[in-house]
Design a protein around this motif. Structure first.
Motif, PDB file in Angstrom:
ATOM      1  N   LEU A  82       7.130   5.496  -1.108  1.00  0.00           N
ATOM      2  CA  LEU A  82       6.553   4.296  -0.506  1.00  0.00           C
ATOM      3  C   LEU A  82       5.048   4.462  -0.302  1.00  0.00           C
ATOM      4  O   LEU A  82       4.268   3.548  -0.586  1.00  0.00           O
ATOM      5  CB  LEU A  82       7.232   3.988   0.829  1.00  0.00           C
ATOM      6  CG  LEU A  82       8.653   3.416   0.756  1.00  0.00           C
ATOM      7  CD1 LEU A  82       9.243   3.306   2.158  1.00  0.00           C
ATOM      8  CD2 LEU A  82       8.664   2.048   0.077  1.00  0.00           C
ATOM      9  N   SER A  83       4.642   5.626   0.177  1.00  0.00           N
ATOM     10  CA  SER A  83       3.209   5.885   0.377  1.00  0.00           C
ATOM     11  C   SER A  83       2.452   5.805  -0.944  1.00  0.00           C
ATOM     12  O   SER A  83       1.343   5.263  -1.007  1.00  0.00           O
ATOM     13  CB  SER A  83       2.999   7.263   1.014  1.00  0.00           C
ATOM     14  OG  SER A  83       3.561   7.319   2.299  1.00  0.00           O
ATOM     15  N   ALA A  84       3.057   6.324  -2.000  1.00  0.00           N
ATOM     16  CA  ALA A  84       2.389   6.328  -3.306  1.00  0.00           C
ATOM     17  C   ALA A  84       2.193   4.911  -3.833  1.00  0.00           C
ATOM     18  O   ALA A  84       1.108   4.566  -4.324  1.00  0.00           O
ATOM     19  CB  ALA A  84       3.195   7.159  -4.302  1.00  0.00           C
ATOM     20  N   VAL A  85       3.230   4.060  -3.728  1.00  0.00           N
ATOM     21  CA  VAL A  85       3.075   2.701  -4.260  1.00  0.00           C
ATOM     22  C   VAL A  85       2.153   1.867  -3.382  1.00  0.00           C
ATOM     23  O   VAL A  85       1.447   0.982  -3.883  1.00  0.00           O
ATOM     24  CB  VAL A  85       4.434   1.993  -4.440  1.00  0.00           C
ATOM     25  CG1 VAL A  85       5.301   2.741  -5.434  1.00  0.00           C
ATOM     26  CG2 VAL A  85       5.159   1.787  -3.133  1.00  0.00           C
ATOM     27  N   MET A  86       2.125   2.149  -2.076  1.00  0.00           N
ATOM     28  CA  MET A  86       1.199   1.417  -1.206  1.00  0.00           C
ATOM     29  C   MET A  86      -0.243   1.819  -1.499  1.00  0.00           C
ATOM     30  O   MET A  86      -1.150   0.981  -1.522  1.00  0.00           O
ATOM     31  CB  MET A  86       1.530   1.652   0.265  1.00  0.00           C
ATOM     32  CG  MET A  86       2.904   1.192   0.687  1.00  0.00           C
ATOM     33  SD  MET A  86       3.319  -0.480   0.122  1.00  0.00           S
ATOM     34  CE  MET A  86       5.024  -0.580   0.666  1.00  0.00           C
ATOM     35  N   SER A  87      -0.461   3.107  -1.750  1.00  0.00           N
ATOM     36  CA  SER A  87      -1.812   3.577  -2.068  1.00  0.00           C
ATOM     37  C   SER A  87      -2.301   2.978  -3.381  1.00  0.00           C
ATOM     38  O   SER A  87      -3.491   2.739  -3.574  1.00  0.00           O
ATOM     39  CB  SER A  87      -1.837   5.107  -2.163  1.00  0.00           C
ATOM     40  OG  SER A  87      -1.511   5.692  -0.920  1.00  0.00           O
ATOM     41  N   ALA A  88      -1.353   2.732  -4.286  1.00  0.00           N
ATOM     42  CA  ALA A  88      -1.711   2.195  -5.596  1.00  0.00           C
ATOM     43  C   ALA A  88      -1.586   0.678  -5.650  1.00  0.00           C
ATOM     44  O   ALA A  88      -1.630   0.088  -6.727  1.00  0.00           O
ATOM     45  CB  ALA A  88      -0.818   2.813  -6.664  1.00  0.00           C
ATOM     46  N   ALA A  89      -1.432   0.014  -4.487  1.00  0.00           N
ATOM     47  CA  ALA A  89      -1.145  -1.420  -4.448  1.00  0.00           C
ATOM     48  C   ALA A  89      -2.167  -2.246  -5.223  1.00  0.00           C
ATOM     49  O   ALA A  89      -1.815  -3.133  -5.997  1.00  0.00           O
ATOM     50  CB  ALA A  89      -1.076  -1.904  -3.004  1.00  0.00           C
ATOM     51  N   CYS A  90      -3.421  -1.941  -5.057  1.00  0.00           N
ATOM     52  CA  CYS A  90      -4.451  -2.732  -5.745  1.00  0.00           C
ATOM     53  C   CYS A  90      -4.380  -2.514  -7.255  1.00  0.00           C
ATOM     54  O   CYS A  90      -4.473  -3.464  -8.044  1.00  0.00           O
ATOM     55  CB  CYS A  90      -5.838  -2.342  -5.231  1.00  0.00           C
ATOM     56  SG  CYS A  90      -6.110  -2.845  -3.524  1.00  0.00           S
ATOM     57  N   ALA A  91      -4.155  -1.276  -7.669  1.00  0.00           N
ATOM     58  CA  ALA A  91      -4.084  -0.987  -9.101  1.00  0.00           C
ATOM     59  C   ALA A  91      -2.851  -1.626  -9.734  1.00  0.00           C
ATOM     60  O   ALA A  91      -2.874  -2.031 -10.901  1.00  0.00           O
ATOM     61  CB  ALA A  91      -4.058   0.525  -9.336  1.00  0.00           C
ATOM     62  N   LEU A  92      -1.771  -1.731  -8.944  1.00  0.00           N
ATOM     63  CA  LEU A  92      -0.541  -2.316  -9.460  1.00  0.00           C
ATOM     64  C   LEU A  92      -0.599  -3.825  -9.475  1.00  0.00           C
ATOM     65  O   LEU A  92       0.279  -4.491 -10.036  1.00  0.00           O
ATOM     66  CB  LEU A  92       0.659  -1.869  -8.601  1.00  0.00           C
ATOM     67  CG  LEU A  92       1.060  -0.399  -8.725  1.00  0.00           C
ATOM     68  CD1 LEU A  92       2.069  -0.040  -7.660  1.00  0.00           C
ATOM     69  CD2 LEU A  92       1.612  -0.114 -10.115  1.00  0.00           C
ATOM     70  N   GLY A  93      -1.596  -4.400  -8.806  1.00  0.00           N
ATOM     71  CA  GLY A  93      -1.739  -5.848  -8.820  1.00  0.00           C
ATOM     72  C   GLY A  93      -0.704  -6.560  -7.979  1.00  0.00           C
ATOM     73  O   GLY A  93      -0.240  -7.645  -8.341  1.00  0.00           O
ATOM     74  N   LEU A  94      -0.306  -5.984  -6.830  1.00  0.00           N
ATOM     75  CA  LEU A  94       0.677  -6.647  -6.005  1.00  0.00           C
ATOM     76  C   LEU A  94       0.093  -7.936  -5.444  1.00  0.00           C
ATOM     77  O   LEU A  94      -1.023  -7.950  -4.947  1.00  0.00           O
ATOM     78  CB  LEU A  94       1.089  -5.731  -4.830  1.00  0.00           C
ATOM     79  CG  LEU A  94       1.728  -4.400  -5.234  1.00  0.00           C
ATOM     80  CD1 LEU A  94       2.193  -3.675  -3.988  1.00  0.00           C
ATOM     81  CD2 LEU A  94       2.899  -4.625  -6.167  1.00  0.00           C
ATOM     82  N   PRO A  95       0.827  -9.049  -5.508  1.00  0.00           N
ATOM     83  CA  PRO A  95       0.295 -10.331  -5.060  1.00  0.00           C
ATOM     84  C   PRO A  95       0.247 -10.416  -3.551  1.00  0.00           C
ATOM     85  O   PRO A  95       0.943  -9.709  -2.843  1.00  0.00           O
ATOM     86  CB  PRO A  95       1.310 -11.335  -5.614  1.00  0.00           C
ATOM     87  CG  PRO A  95       2.592 -10.584  -5.647  1.00  0.00           C
ATOM     88  CD  PRO A  95       2.210  -9.169  -6.012  1.00  0.00           C
ATOM     89  N   GLN A  96      -0.572 -11.327  -3.051  1.00  0.00           N
ATOM     90  CA  GLN A  96      -0.605 -11.629  -1.632  1.00  0.00           C
ATOM     91  C   GLN A  96       0.084 -12.952  -1.407  1.00  0.00           C
ATOM     92  O   GLN A  96      -0.005 -13.860  -2.225  1.00  0.00           O
ATOM     93  CB  GLN A  96      -2.052 -11.687  -1.149  1.00  0.00           C
ATOM     94  CG  GLN A  96      -2.742 -10.333  -1.249  1.00  0.00           C
ATOM     95  CD  GLN A  96      -4.192 -10.392  -0.859  1.00  0.00           C
ATOM     96  OE1 GLN A  96      -4.661 -11.439  -0.412  1.00  0.00           O
ATOM     97  NE2 GLN A  96      -4.893  -9.305  -1.026  1.00  0.00           N
ATOM     98  N   LEU A  97       0.769 -13.055  -0.257  1.00  0.00           N
ATOM     99  CA  LEU A  97       1.546 -14.247   0.013  1.00  0.00           C
ATOM    100  C   LEU A  97       0.913 -15.080   1.112  1.00  0.00           C
ATOM    101  O   LEU A  97       1.589 -15.741   1.866  1.00  0.00           O
ATOM    102  CB  LEU A  97       2.984 -13.868   0.402  1.00  0.00           C
ATOM    103  CG  LEU A  97       3.758 -13.063  -0.647  1.00  0.00           C
ATOM    104  CD1 LEU A  97       5.194 -12.895  -0.193  1.00  0.00           C
ATOM    105  CD2 LEU A  97       3.714 -13.745  -2.001  1.00  0.00           C
ATOM    106  N   GLY A  98      -0.407 -15.025   1.226  1.00  0.00           N
ATOM    107  CA  GLY A  98      -1.073 -15.804   2.269  1.00  0.00           C
ATOM    108  C   GLY A  98      -0.935 -17.297   2.033  1.00  0.00           C
ATOM    109  O   GLY A  98      -0.850 -18.080   2.943  1.00  0.00           O
TER     110      GLY A  98
END
Length: 272
Positions: free
Chosen positions: A254-270
């Motif tokens: 979980l820490s690894a994917v959160m650290s890479a969140a920007c590189a993975l292009g995770l969308p924001q739900l604002g």
């Protein structure tokens, strides 16, 4: 793209002879999703009633039912509705295939591959935590799997995790709204929830044990978001004893994917 659906499809009409086998409720559900497909944007209740000609009370009841069933999200800040990922995954394999090349599903798949457990994507829908996408485990669980996709903010691990994204004052405000919605029955334990939330902020994750189902639990983290965006979570769900054994692996992934969140292009739900 907006405009692909003929606006004429969204015009309310009296049922014709050929509609005799179509119930009004089924027609309205389809018209609601056709409206979202045409607009491709969050919509407030007033816009749905204006566009489709529904009575406000009927439209409100329908939209709330679709939220409860997990097909729509409700954004409390904007007072708007929006279809969940669950809807797209039901009607088209293309969305799931597209997410499989990167972004949010890639992050979930990485955690699932490392843990072999159920992985959920969650977000906030008004006073609830809602699971909007899931990769299910094939491992045995000793308890019945719960299919409900909505959880109370004050009585679930994902709910506490979402609340941890807010300051104490906002948390207390949400809990007052929860109490009001329940009309005094089963009021939230404000002190206990705040204690959970502060522990999550300190540790950076939630480990919920036996909270919704005896024997079951979850470990989850918040996805890094821009200020003001709707909270988004990724969590691992399994029997508590398996989570205890796999805790280090789960937290590392979980820490690894959160650290890479920007590189993975995770969308924001604002959504606004």
């Amino acid at each position: 793209m907006p405009g692909l659906i003929d606006k004429g499809l969204l015009t309310r009409r009296a049922p014709t002879q050929s509609d005799r086998g179509i119930t009004k409720s089924a027609m309205r559900v389809c018209e609601v999703f056709e409206l979202f497909a045409q607009r491709q944007a969050p919509l407030p209740l007033k816009e749905v009633t204006r566009s489709l000609g529904y009575p406000a009370s009927s439209a409100s009841a329908l939209l709330k039912s679709l939220v409860e069933m997990g097909y729509l999200e409700y954004d409390l800040r904007q007072r708007t509705y929006f279809p969940t990922i669950r809807m797209s995954s039901m009607v088209s394999w293309v969305e799931r295939a597209r997410f499989g090349t990167g972004g949010i599903l890639l992050a979930m798949q990485r955690v699932h591959a490392a843990t072999q457990e159920t992985v959920n994507l969650g977000t906030q829908s008004d006073l609830y935590a809602q699971y909007i996408c899931q990769i299910a485990s094939q491992l045995h669980v000793p308890h019945e799997r719960i299919r409900q996709t909505v959880r109370s903010l004050d009585r679930s691990g994902t709910g506490w995790l979402i609340l941890s994204a807010y300051g104490d004052e906002e948390v207390e405000h949400l809990l007052r709204r929860v109490q009001h919605a329940r009309r005094g029955r089963n009021p939230p334990d404000v002190a206990a929830v705040l204690a959970q939330v502060r522990t999550i902020r300190r540790d950076g994750y939630v480990f919920s044990r036996h909270t919704v189902v005896q024997g079951a639990g979850m470990i989850g983290m918040l996805v890094p978001q821009e200020p003001g965006a709707r909270p988004l979570t990724i969590s691992v769900h399994a029997p508590v004893e398996r989570l205890e054994r796999k805790k280090r692996v789960i937290l590392d992934e979980l820490s690894a994917v959160m650290s890479a969140a920007c590189a993975l292009g995770l969308p924001q739900l604002g959504m606004g």
